[in-house]
Write a protein that holds these residues in place. Structure first.
Motif, mmCIF file in Angstrom:
data_model
loop_
_atom_site.group_PDB
_atom_site.id
_atom_site.type_symbol
_atom_site.label_atom_id
_atom_site.label_comp_id
_atom_site.label_asym_id
_atom_site.label_seq_id
_atom_site.Cartn_x
_atom_site.Cartn_y
_atom_site.Cartn_z
ATOM 1 N N MET A 31 0.843 -1.201 0.000
ATOM 2 C CA MET A 31 0.000 0.000 0.000
ATOM 3 C C MET A 31 0.879 1.253 0.000
ATOM 4 O O MET A 31 2.027 1.223 0.446
ATOM 5 C CB MET A 31 -0.903 0.026 1.242
ATOM 6 N N ARG A 32 0.306 2.350 -0.457
ATOM 7 C CA ARG A 32 0.956 3.652 -0.302
ATOM 8 C C ARG A 32 0.374 4.252 0.983
ATOM 9 O O ARG A 32 -0.837 4.180 1.201
ATOM 10 C CB ARG A 32 0.603 4.517 -1.517
ATOM 11 N N VAL A 33 1.243 4.816 1.819
ATOM 12 C CA VAL A 33 0.750 5.361 3.088
ATOM 13 C C VAL A 33 0.912 6.872 3.116
ATOM 14 O O VAL A 33 1.985 7.403 2.847
ATOM 15 C CB VAL A 33 1.486 4.722 4.291
ATOM 16 N N VAL A 34 -0.181 7.560 3.444
ATOM 17 C CA VAL A 34 -0.130 8.997 3.712
ATOM 18 C C VAL A 34 -0.674 9.188 5.120
ATOM 19 O O VAL A 34 -1.392 8.325 5.625
ATOM 20 C CB VAL A 34 -0.955 9.810 2.681
ATOM 21 N N TYR A 35 -0.291 10.289 5.764
ATOM 22 C CA TYR A 35 -0.776 10.458 7.131
ATOM 23 C C TYR A 35 -1.034 11.912 7.468
ATOM 24 O O TYR A 35 -0.497 12.828 6.840
ATOM 25 C CB TYR A 35 0.206 9.838 8.134
#
Ligand code: GLV
Length: 347
Positions: A171-175
């Motif tokens: 997955m690509r993770v953004v926060y």
């Protein structure tokens, strides 16, 4: 010198209570449901320490009526059940079980992401009810995790553990968090976004923030309106981070794709809550940290925090450390200090 008096609001797993009984005069609330308010008040008033769970509300009124109380040891990483400001005003130390449940909670978060994405609970319902007729190319189609964007709101220990696992799944993770964390961004190849941007870009949104006045209803009609119509909301933090009425509206109008909630507002959620009329909603009973090993670790750490505090030592997981001086003076004056045979730190 008599042993300090301690009240524990429920029976605990593992050997934690034995360790407590060796050094304190302990009363354990023996029932399945939490002590009613008057019982909690009565017990807190005659105790030097209380070991609470997230179901026990410790407010100014209880603290005012508990002049002996030196420490509230909460067996949870969250502490929104405790009026921290009031505890500090009364020079009562508050501790929590930080860290020991992060991996287990992250595993459960990933389990909910999978369950919602691949419609596992729905599939089980279809089979049990006899609705399943045949294998079909369009039966219960779900969504892939690989290549999808996961938006994490709140990047503490649990958020970090979820990130780690999500990256391993491709997955690509953004926060979004109170502060950006450049060192973590470099280590995990993840990106800090504004809240709205995160809502717009994410296929899955997972909540890992503490419940505070700023984070209450961070998921609301406005933020839901900018999420993708396919996006799935996962909440393993606190129910009140989500405006549940607004969530129901968004789900029932097909404005987001689904929700998996381990926490609700209130808890327990009423069995006739409108959310249960929707097939794309999963609700579990606040069990993200509920593994045998982790709950034992939490109980041990809660006991350790309590014993350390009663021995006049500031526990590592004290939340309101700023009162340490005044609190120590109270401990000394009260003269409850125990020998506190220290336990090993839980792994
Ligand atoms: C559980 O919800 C915790 O805060 O530990």
């Amino acid at each position: 010198m008599p042993n300090p008096r301690v009240f524990v609001t429920r029976h605990l797993p593992g050997d934690a209570l034995d360790l407590l009984a060796e050094q304190t005069d302990v009363t354990v609330w023996p029932h399945e449901l939490p002590p009613p308010r008057d019982e909690l008040e009565r017990e807190a008033a005659r105790s030097d320490g209380v070991l609470t769970l997230l179901t026990d509300r410790i407010d100014d009124d209880i603290l005012k009526k508990s002049p002996r109380l030196l420490v509230v040891s909460n067996m949870a990483t969250g502490f929104d059940n405790i009026d921290l400001e009031a505890a500090s005003r009364h020079n009562v130390l508050v501790t929590r079980t930080l860290g020991v449940l992060s991996a287990t909670t992250a595993e459960f978060t990933i389990a909910l992401i999978f369950a919602a994405a691949r419609r596992i609970v729905e599939g089980d319902r279809v089979v049990r009810s006899g609705e399943w007729k045949t294998w079909g190319p369009e039966v219960l189609l779900g969504r892939d995790l690989s290549g999808a964007t996961l938006g994490i709101i709140g990047m503490g220990g649990i958020g970090r553990e979820v990130t780690h696992r999500a990256l391993a799944l491709g997955m690509r993770v953004v926060y979004f968090s109170r502060r950006s964390k450049p060192a973590l961004e470099r280590r995990y190849r993840m990106e800090f976004l504004g809240l709205d941007e995160l809502c717009r870009e994410s296929d899955f949104i997972s909540l890992h923030a503490p419940l505070t006045t700023e984070t209450r209803h961070v998921v609301n009609s406005r933020t839901l309106a900018i999420m993708k119509p396919t996006s799935i909301l996962v909440n393993t933090a606190r129910g009140a981070l989500v405006d549940q009425g607004a969530l129901y509206q968004a789900l029932s109008e097909g404005r987001i794709g689904g929700a998996a909630l381990d926490v609700t507002d209130p808890e327990p959620i009423a069995p006739n809550d409108p959310l249960f009329s929707l097939p794309n909603v999963i609700v579990t009973p606040h069990i993200a940290s509920a593994s045998v090993a982790t709950r034992s670790r939490m109980a041990r750490l809660a006991v350790q925090n309590l014993l350390e505090a009663l021995a006049g030592r500031l526990p590592k997981h004290a939340v309101n450390r700023e009162i340490a001086r005044a609190w120590r003076q109270r401990v000394r004056k009260r003269g409850v200090a125990i020998r506190s045979k220290m336990m090993e730190r839980p792994a």
